[in-house]
Scaffold this motif. Structure first.
Motif, PDB file in Angstrom:
ATOM      1  N   HIS A 146     -15.569 -50.856  58.229  1.00 22.41           N
ATOM      2  CA  HIS A 146     -14.369 -50.748  57.395  1.00 22.41           C
ATOM      3  C   HIS A 146     -14.519 -49.602  56.392  1.00 22.41           C
ATOM      4  N   VAL A 147     -13.424 -48.891  56.172  1.00 20.29           N
ATOM      5  CA  VAL A 147     -13.367 -47.896  55.106  1.00 20.29           C
ATOM      6  C   VAL A 147     -12.284 -48.361  54.140  1.00 20.29           C
ATOM      7  N   PHE A 148     -12.675 -48.528  52.877  1.00 21.11           N
ATOM      8  CA  PHE A 148     -11.745 -48.966  51.833  1.00 21.11           C
ATOM      9  C   PHE A 148     -11.232 -47.744  51.080  1.00 21.11           C
ATOM     10  N   ILE A 149      -9.917 -47.580  51.096  1.00 19.23           N
ATOM     11  CA  ILE A 149      -9.260 -46.440  50.456  1.00 19.23           C
ATOM     12  C   ILE A 149      -8.082 -46.991  49.673  1.00 19.23           C
ATOM     13  N   HIS A 150      -7.958 -46.577  48.425  1.00 19.28           N
ATOM     14  CA  HIS A 150      -6.895 -47.098  47.574  1.00 19.28           C
ATOM     15  C   HIS A 150      -5.524 -47.018  48.256  1.00 19.28           C
ATOM     16  N   LEU A 163     -13.006 -44.252  66.175  1.00 15.02           N
ATOM     17  CA  LEU A 163     -14.430 -44.575  66.043  1.00 15.02           C
ATOM     18  C   LEU A 163     -14.644 -46.090  65.934  1.00 15.02           C
ATOM     19  N   GLY A 164     -13.556 -46.852  66.023  1.00 19.76           N
ATOM     20  CA  GLY A 164     -13.641 -48.307  65.953  1.00 19.76           C
ATOM     21  C   GLY A 164     -13.699 -48.839  64.536  1.00 19.76           C
ATOM     22  N   VAL A 165     -13.288 -48.025  63.564  1.00 15.58           N
ATOM     23  CA  VAL A 165     -13.365 -48.386  62.152  1.00 15.58           C
ATOM     24  C   VAL A 165     -11.976 -48.818  61.665  1.00 15.58           C
ATOM     25  N   THR A 166     -11.953 -49.881  60.878  1.00 13.64           N
ATOM     26  CA  THR A 166     -10.727 -50.393  60.284  1.00 13.64           C
ATOM     27  C   THR A 166     -10.502 -49.725  58.930  1.00 13.64           C
ATOM     28  N   LEU A 167      -9.277 -49.270  58.684  1.00 14.89           N
ATOM     29  CA  LEU A 167      -8.906 -48.690  57.392  1.00 14.89           C
ATOM     30  C   LEU A 167      -8.253 -49.776  56.551  1.00 14.89           C
ATOM     31  N   VAL A 168      -8.779 -49.980  55.355  1.00 16.01           N
ATOM     32  CA  VAL A 168      -8.234 -50.999  54.461  1.00 16.01           C
ATOM     33  C   VAL A 168      -7.694 -50.303  53.217  1.00 16.01           C
ATOM     34  N   PHE A 169      -6.363 -50.315  53.090  1.00 15.16           N
ATOM     35  CA  PHE A 169      -5.690 -49.757  51.930  1.00 15.16           C
ATOM     36  C   PHE A 169      -5.317 -50.895  50.995  1.00 15.16           C
ATOM     37  N   ILE A 184      -3.721 -53.082  56.094  1.00 16.19           N
ATOM     38  CA  ILE A 184      -4.941 -52.975  56.895  1.00 16.19           C
ATOM     39  C   ILE A 184      -4.539 -52.372  58.236  1.00 16.19           C
ATOM     40  N   VAL A 185      -5.223 -51.299  58.626  1.00 15.36           N
ATOM     41  CA  VAL A 185      -4.935 -50.634  59.891  1.00 15.36           C
ATOM     42  C   VAL A 185      -6.168 -50.759  60.770  1.00 15.36           C
ATOM     43  N   GLU A 186      -6.012 -51.514  61.846  1.00 18.09           N
ATOM     44  CA  GLU A 186      -7.135 -51.768  62.744  1.00 18.09           C
ATOM     45  C   GLU A 186      -7.051 -50.855  63.959  1.00 18.09           C
ATOM     46  N   PRO A 187      -8.217 -50.542  64.543  1.00 22.75           N
ATOM     47  CA  PRO A 187      -8.203 -49.742  65.775  1.00 22.75           C
ATOM     48  C   PRO A 187      -7.436 -50.485  66.871  1.00 22.75           C
ATOM     49  N   LYS A 188      -6.726 -49.742  67.673  1.00 23.48           N
ATOM     50  CA  LYS A 188      -5.943 -50.335  68.764  1.00 23.48           C
ATOM     51  C   LYS A 188      -6.706 -50.235  70.077  1.00 23.48           C
ATOM     52  N   ARG A 189      -6.458 -51.211  70.928  1.00 26.44           N
ATOM     53  CA  ARG A 189      -7.005 -51.158  72.279  1.00 26.44           C
ATOM     54  C   ARG A 189      -6.120 -50.238  73.109  1.00 26.44           C
ATOM     55  N   THR A 226       5.427 -46.224  60.161  1.00 25.38           N
ATOM     56  CA  THR A 226       5.098 -46.495  58.756  1.00 25.38           C
ATOM     57  C   THR A 226       4.172 -45.431  58.204  1.00 25.38           C
ATOM     58  N   ARG A 227       3.142 -45.115  58.952  1.00 28.85           N
ATOM     59  CA  ARG A 227       2.165 -44.109  58.542  1.00 28.85           C
ATOM     60  C   ARG A 227       2.840 -42.748  58.337  1.00 28.85           C
TER      61      ARG A 227
END
Length: 188
Positions: free
Chosen positions: A90-94, A118-124, A128-133, A144-145
């Motif tokens: 996970h990467v935490f970003i404001h 890279l399989g990393v979840t972004l947490v704002f 929360i934005v998770e990697p997609k299959r 939205t992005r």
């Protein structure tokens, strides 16, 4: 896995004094919300501010760097470490505008995709934005992005316009722009 924090402020500490402290506060709260360990604290933030380091442990920062710059020391180091250390989940970003304030909306999306692939979840703070299959529908997330990056990219131009209009009004009213009058000058 574990989490890391990325923080950015576009102006130096003098102008955005509390920015990293608040970004840290949000990251810690969100790491607790999603139950992912985050080994970042206020002492690390203070050390990064004092030394100018872009990476201390699980903290990555870019201080005094515009979000329109897509290659930044802290961000580049973060992406390099994400490639090398698969334990980072996970990467935490404001907020998204801390990750990028791109001139082209697509650049922000490409940056996010690079991290997600890279399989990393972004947490704002608000999402929360998770990697997609492969084949999984992500239309809502992409729209939205793109809207958020479009807004953040325009923000700098709109702010500049507001500042210039305000300066014009102040000058028209006979006030000096740029601080106190030089020694010996007074308003007449």
């Amino acid at each position: 896995g574990r989490g890391v924090m990325y923080g950015r402020r576009s102006q130096s500490k003098r102008k955005q004094e509390n920015s990293f402290a608040y970004q840290l506060e949000v990251a810690i709260k969100r790491s607790q919300d999603v139950n992912v360990p985050l080994a970042v604290d206020a002492a690390m933030v203070a050390e990064a501010e004092q030394t100018g380091a872009c990476n201390i442990g699980d903290l990555y920062v870019d201080d005094g760097v515009s979000g329109s710059e897509l290659s930044r020391p802290g961000l580049d180091k973060l992406i390099s470490d994400l490639r090398a250390d698969r334990a980072i989940s996970h990467v935490f970003i404001h907020k998204r505008d801390r990750l990028a304030r791109p001139q082209r909306t697509s650049d922000g999306g490409l940056l996010e995709e690079e991290i997600l692939e890279l399989g990393v979840t972004l947490v704002f703070e608000n999402e929360i934005v998770e990697p997609k299959r492969p084949g999984e529908d992500d239309t809502v997330e992409v729209v939205t992005r793109d809207i958020e990056y479009s807004r953040s990219g325009r923000y700098s131009y709109e702010l500049s316009d507001r500042v210039l209009r305000t300066a014009k009004v102040i000058a028209n009213d006979g006030y000096r722009l740029g601080g106190p009058a030089p020694y010996g000058f007074i308003r007449v």
